[in-house]
Design a protein around this motif. Sequence first.
Motif, PDB file in Angstrom:
ATOM      1  N   PRO A   1       0.706  -1.382   0.029  1.00 12.33           N
ATOM      2  CA  PRO A   1      -0.117  -0.157   0.063  1.00 12.33           C
ATOM      3  C   PRO A   1       0.900   1.139  -0.169  1.00 12.33           C
ATOM      4  O   PRO A   1       2.083   1.303   0.285  1.00 12.33           O
ATOM      5  CB  PRO A   1      -0.787  -0.242   1.376  1.00 12.33           C
ATOM      6  N   LEU A   2       0.163   2.446  -0.438  1.00 13.31           N
ATOM      7  CA  LEU A   2       0.980   3.459  -0.449  1.00 13.31           C
ATOM      8  C   LEU A   2       0.766   4.226   0.883  1.00 13.31           C
ATOM      9  O   LEU A   2      -0.203   4.353   1.578  1.00 13.31           O
ATOM     10  CB  LEU A   2       0.347   4.634  -1.482  1.00 13.31           C
ATOM     11  N   GLY A   3       2.127   4.870   1.410  1.00 17.22           N
ATOM     12  CA  GLY A   3       1.868   5.535   2.680  1.00 17.22           C
ATOM     13  C   GLY A   3       1.687   7.053   2.501  1.00 17.22           C
ATOM     14  O   GLY A   3       1.156   7.427   1.499  1.00 17.22           O
ATOM     15  N   HIS A   4       1.695   7.632   3.690  1.00 19.22           N
ATOM     16  CA  HIS A   4       1.609   9.062   3.576  1.00 19.22           C
ATOM     17  C   HIS A   4       2.818  10.084   3.412  1.00 19.22           C
ATOM     18  O   HIS A   4       3.502   9.645   4.597  1.00 19.22           O
ATOM     19  CB  HIS A   4       0.625   9.511   4.835  1.00 19.22           C
ATOM     20  N   ASN A   5       2.860  10.810   2.852  1.00 18.99           N
ATOM     21  CA  ASN A   5       4.102  11.509   2.900  1.00 18.99           C
ATOM     22  C   ASN A   5       3.386  12.935   2.125  1.00 18.99           C
ATOM     23  O   ASN A   5       2.951  13.061   0.897  1.00 18.99           O
ATOM     24  CB  ASN A   5       5.127  11.415   2.171  1.00 18.99           C
ATOM     25  N   GLU A   6       3.521  14.127   2.819  1.00 17.40           N
ATOM     26  CA  GLU A   6       2.987  15.517   2.326  1.00 17.40           C
ATOM     27  C   GLU A   6       4.112  16.674   2.688  1.00 17.40           C
ATOM     28  O   GLU A   6       5.093  16.412   3.266  1.00 17.40           O
ATOM     29  CB  GLU A   6       1.715  15.811   2.934  1.00 17.40           C
ATOM     30  N   LYS A   7       4.158  17.602   1.895  1.00 15.92           N
ATOM     31  CA  LYS A   7       4.676  18.808   1.819  1.00 15.92           C
ATOM     32  C   LYS A   7       3.975  19.867   2.221  1.00 15.92           C
ATOM     33  O   LYS A   7       2.898  20.042   1.555  1.00 15.92           O
ATOM     34  CB  LYS A   7       5.682  19.016   0.665  1.00 15.92           C
ATOM     35  N   VAL A   8       4.581  20.865   3.078  1.00 12.26           N
ATOM     36  CA  VAL A   8       3.840  22.226   3.271  1.00 12.26           C
ATOM     37  C   VAL A   8       5.003  23.213   3.213  1.00 12.26           C
ATOM     38  O   VAL A   8       6.080  23.032   3.535  1.00 12.26           O
ATOM     39  CB  VAL A   8       3.353  22.291   4.769  1.00 12.26           C
ATOM     40  N   PHE A   9       4.577  24.108   2.257  1.00 10.32           N
ATOM     41  CA  PHE A   9       5.579  25.192   1.800  1.00 10.32           C
ATOM     42  C   PHE A   9       5.127  26.545   2.377  1.00 10.32           C
ATOM     43  O   PHE A   9       3.948  26.858   2.320  1.00 10.32           O
ATOM     44  CB  PHE A   9       5.480  25.448   0.247  1.00 10.32           C
ATOM     45  N   LEU A  10       6.208  27.286   3.089  1.00  9.24           N
ATOM     46  CA  LEU A  10       5.770  28.603   3.625  1.00  9.24           C
ATOM     47  C   LEU A  10       6.778  29.580   2.933  1.00  9.24           C
ATOM     48  O   LEU A  10       7.757  29.267   2.626  1.00  9.24           O
ATOM     49  CB  LEU A  10       5.981  28.577   5.005  1.00  9.24           C
ATOM     50  N   GLU A  11       6.267  30.865   2.721  1.00 12.10           N
ATOM     51  CA  GLU A  11       7.023  31.789   2.057  1.00 12.10           C
ATOM     52  C   GLU A  11       7.594  32.690   3.244  1.00 12.10           C
ATOM     53  O   GLU A  11       6.748  33.153   4.185  1.00 12.10           O
ATOM     54  CB  GLU A  11       6.209  32.756   1.081  1.00 12.10           C
ATOM     55  N   ILE A  12       8.991  33.200   3.029  1.00  7.73           N
ATOM     56  CA  ILE A  12       9.467  33.930   4.149  1.00  7.73           C
ATOM     57  C   ILE A  12       9.090  35.315   3.410  1.00  7.73           C
ATOM     58  O   ILE A  12       9.614  35.736   2.598  1.00  7.73           O
ATOM     59  CB  ILE A  12      11.043  33.806   4.047  1.00  7.73           C
ATOM     60  N   ALA A  13       8.321  35.910   4.325  1.00  2.23           N
ATOM     61  CA  ALA A  13       7.803  37.380   3.953  1.00  2.23           C
ATOM     62  C   ALA A  13       8.762  38.516   4.052  1.00  2.23           C
ATOM     63  O   ALA A  13       8.561  39.670   3.646  1.00  2.23           O
ATOM     64  CB  ALA A  13       6.699  37.731   4.651  1.00  2.23           C
ATOM     65  N   ARG A  14       9.743  38.509   4.972  1.00  2.00           N
ATOM     66  CA  ARG A  14      10.705  39.497   5.179  1.00  2.00           C
ATOM     67  C   ARG A  14      11.872  39.040   5.688  1.00  2.00           C
ATOM     68  O   ARG A  14      11.956  37.973   6.074  1.00  2.00           O
ATOM     69  CB  ARG A  14      10.152  40.392   6.427  1.00  2.00           C
TER      70      ARG A  14
ATOM     71  N   GLN B  35       5.770  24.655  15.188  1.00  2.00           N
ATOM     72  CA  GLN B  35       7.155  23.831  15.335  1.00  2.00           C
ATOM     73  C   GLN B  35       8.124  24.931  14.999  1.00  2.00           C
ATOM     74  O   GLN B  35       9.403  25.055  15.710  1.00  2.00           O
ATOM     75  CB  GLN B  35       7.250  22.810  14.386  1.00  2.00           C
ATOM     76  N   LEU B  36       8.009  25.625  13.737  1.00  2.00           N
ATOM     77  CA  LEU B  36       9.137  26.697  13.589  1.00  2.00           C
ATOM     78  C   LEU B  36       9.312  27.674  14.701  1.00  2.00           C
ATOM     79  O   LEU B  36      10.452  28.273  14.842  1.00  2.00           O
ATOM     80  CB  LEU B  36       8.850  27.490  12.230  1.00  2.00           C
ATOM     81  N   ALA B  37       8.161  28.170  15.264  1.00  2.41           N
ATOM     82  CA  ALA B  37       8.159  29.211  16.311  1.00  2.41           C
ATOM     83  C   ALA B  37       9.070  28.577  17.455  1.00  2.41           C
ATOM     84  O   ALA B  37       9.818  29.307  18.151  1.00  2.41           O
ATOM     85  CB  ALA B  37       6.875  29.462  16.705  1.00  2.41           C
ATOM     86  N   ALA B  38       8.951  27.300  17.695  1.00  2.58           N
ATOM     87  CA  ALA B  38       9.642  26.737  18.919  1.00  2.58           C
ATOM     88  C   ALA B  38      10.885  26.780  18.655  1.00  2.58           C
ATOM     89  O   ALA B  38      11.833  26.794  19.525  1.00  2.58           O
ATOM     90  CB  ALA B  38       9.065  25.532  19.078  1.00  2.58           C
ATOM     91  N   LEU B  39      11.280  26.373  17.246  1.00  2.00           N
ATOM     92  CA  LEU B  39      12.683  26.605  16.870  1.00  2.00           C
ATOM     93  C   LEU B  39      13.641  27.804  16.923  1.00  2.00           C
ATOM     94  O   LEU B  39      14.660  27.849  17.515  1.00  2.00           O
ATOM     95  CB  LEU B  39      12.980  25.688  15.484  1.00  2.00           C
ATOM     96  N   PHE B  40      12.769  28.750  16.261  1.00  2.00           N
ATOM     97  CA  PHE B  40      13.392  30.126  15.924  1.00  2.00           C
ATOM     98  C   PHE B  40      12.940  31.232  16.751  1.00  2.00           C
ATOM     99  O   PHE B  40      13.379  32.205  16.758  1.00  2.00           O
ATOM    100  CB  PHE B  40      13.289  30.273  14.476  1.00  2.00           C
ATOM    101  N   GLY B  41      12.014  31.027  17.691  1.00  2.00           N
ATOM    102  CA  GLY B  41      11.456  32.046  18.511  1.00  2.00           C
ATOM    103  C   GLY B  41      10.112  32.483  17.967  1.00  2.00           C
ATOM    104  O   GLY B  41       9.976  32.632  16.700  1.00  2.00           O
ATOM    105  N   HIS B  42       9.055  32.975  18.893  1.00  2.00           N
ATOM    106  CA  HIS B  42       7.784  33.324  18.419  1.00  2.00           C
ATOM    107  C   HIS B  42       7.610  34.504  17.253  1.00  2.00           C
ATOM    108  O   HIS B  42       6.574  34.631  16.741  1.00  2.00           O
ATOM    109  CB  HIS B  42       7.003  33.526  19.663  1.00  2.00           C
TER     110      HIS B  42
ATOM    111  N   ALA C 220       7.154  36.543   9.853  1.00  2.00           N
ATOM    112  CA  ALA C 220       7.957  36.418   8.942  1.00  2.00           C
ATOM    113  C   ALA C 220       7.785  35.284   7.921  1.00  2.00           C
ATOM    114  O   ALA C 220       8.276  35.264   7.012  1.00  2.00           O
ATOM    115  CB  ALA C 220       9.478  36.175   9.625  1.00  2.00           C
ATOM    116  N   ILE C 221       6.705  34.485   8.295  1.00  2.00           N
ATOM    117  CA  ILE C 221       6.388  33.390   7.396  1.00  2.00           C
ATOM    118  C   ILE C 221       4.704  33.323   7.047  1.00  2.00           C
ATOM    119  O   ILE C 221       3.884  34.092   7.826  1.00  2.00           O
ATOM    120  CB  ILE C 221       6.611  31.961   8.037  1.00  2.00           C
ATOM    121  N   ARG C 222       4.573  32.831   5.774  1.00  2.00           N
ATOM    122  CA  ARG C 222       3.245  32.626   5.698  1.00  2.00           C
ATOM    123  C   ARG C 222       2.832  31.388   4.759  1.00  2.00           C
ATOM    124  O   ARG C 222       3.729  31.230   4.069  1.00  2.00           O
ATOM    125  CB  ARG C 222       2.397  34.133   4.923  1.00  2.00           C
ATOM    126  N   PRO C 223       1.763  30.978   4.704  1.00  2.00           N
ATOM    127  CA  PRO C 223       1.321  29.857   3.977  1.00  2.00           C
ATOM    128  C   PRO C 223       1.616  29.917   2.468  1.00  2.00           C
ATOM    129  O   PRO C 223       1.169  31.295   2.020  1.00  2.00           O
ATOM    130  CB  PRO C 223      -0.068  29.428   4.092  1.00  2.00           C
TER     131      PRO C 223
END
Length: 419
Positions: free
Chosen positions: A251-264, A323-330, A335-338
Motif C-alpha cells: 500500500p501507499l503511505g502518507h507523505n506530504e509537503k507544506v511550503f511557507l514563504e518567508i515574507a521579510r 514547530q518553527l516558532a519553537a525552533l526560532f522564536g515566536h 515572517a512566514i506565510r502559507p
Amino acid sequence: MHTVFDVIIVGGGAAGIGAARRLADQGVSAVLLEASSRLGGRAHTQDLGGYPLDLGCEWLHSGDRNAWVGIAEAAGFPVDRGDPPWAKAHPSIAQDRDDQEAAQRAYGAWEDRLRVVAAGSDRAADALEPGDRYNPYVRSIAGFMSGVGPEAISAADYLAYDDASTGRNWHLPLGYGTLVAASLPAATALRLATPAEGIDLTADGVAVATRAGTLHAGAAILTVSTAILAGDAIRLPAGTDPWREAAAALPLGHNEKVFLEIARDSAFAPDSHAYGDIHDARSAAYSIRPNGWPVIEAFLGGEGARMVAEEGPAAGFAFVAAQLAALFGHDVASAIRPLAATAWSRMGTIGGAYSCALPGRSGARAQLARPFEERLFFAGEATHLHDFTTAHGAHDSGQRAADEAMAALRPRRAFTARR
C-alpha cells in the motif's frame, strides 16, 4: 486517431516515461495513456512564488547510479552534487546536541535490530525498545522513509532499500518533476486526460478501453500506483487477481509537503535544515531557503502526513508554524506565510505517496513485477526489489517491463512476417 500500436503504456509517471524511452530507442511504436492532465505522476514541479518547487520526489537518491542523472545531463539540466540540506543544520537553532545524538543512536540501534526482526515477525515495530523516549523520533524517520508507522513496515523490505542505497543525494535546481515530464520521447504518442478503463486480452495482443475509444497493441505496460491497481478503477483480465493482491500488500503511505514563504528578512539561513521535535512522531523535516529562495519546505511522513491528509492544509500550516516558532522564536510568526500544501493521498489518479511492503510481504514486489500471459507487463516503483519509493527505481522498472514486452513481441512479429 491512430488506434493500433506495438505497445500501450498506461501511466505517465517516471515508470511510464522510462518504458517509452526504451521502446523509442528500439523503434517500437507506443502510445502513453495518462489519466491526469499532466505528465510526471508523483514527480511534479510547480512554480510557487516564482520558484520551481517539487511537490513530490525531489532528490536524486543514489545519485552515482541514478539513471535520471545521465538523462538530465544529456538534456542540459543542471545537477547539483552538493550535500543535501539535512547534512547542514541551521546555525541559529539552540538545540540540545546530546539529545539529538542520543536520538540518532536510538534510530541506528533500531535499524540494527531490524535484521533480527526480519528473520522472525518481519514487523518493524518489534524492533522498537518498549518505552524508549526516542521512539517518536524513530517513528518519524521511518515515516519519512516509508510513509507509514513501524507497525505496517516489513523489516526485510526496509533493509533492502537501505542496503542498496549509496547515500549520494543530489539535486535538480530546475525540479525533478520538470525533468521527468520533459523526458518523454517525441516518437511516443501521448494521450493526456485519458484514463484506461479496461484491459482485455485479444488473439494477437491486448485491447485497452478508454472513454475516447479502444486502442489495440501487441502488449500493454501498466505503471499505475498500487492504490489504483488494488482498486477497481481499471478492469483487468480474468486471472489477474494475484497481481491485485500483490498490489494490496504494497500500500501507499502518507507523505506530504507544506511550503511557507518567508515574507521579510529574518534569521533563516540559506540552504540549511532543521528538524521539528525529536519527541513528537508527527514532526517535519525543514529545508530552509533552498537555493537561497525565500521559502521553507516542510516534509512530513507517516503520522504527520496523515494529519495533513485528514485535517487539511490549514492544520498542516498551523502545525509547522508552531514547530518553527519553537525552533526560532515566536517572532518568526510574522515572517512566514502559507504558500502551498500537497494532498497526494486525496489524488484520485494516484492515492498516496509511495509503496511500503506490509510485514511478511516483501516478496510481493517480485510477484507484482511478473508478466501476465506475455501480454500485460507491470512497472512502477513498487515493482523494484530495492529502489522502490524512488523515481529512478520507477524509471528502471519501466525499462525492465519494456524489455520484457519487446521480447514477448518478437516471436509474434516474426510469425506474422513469415505469413
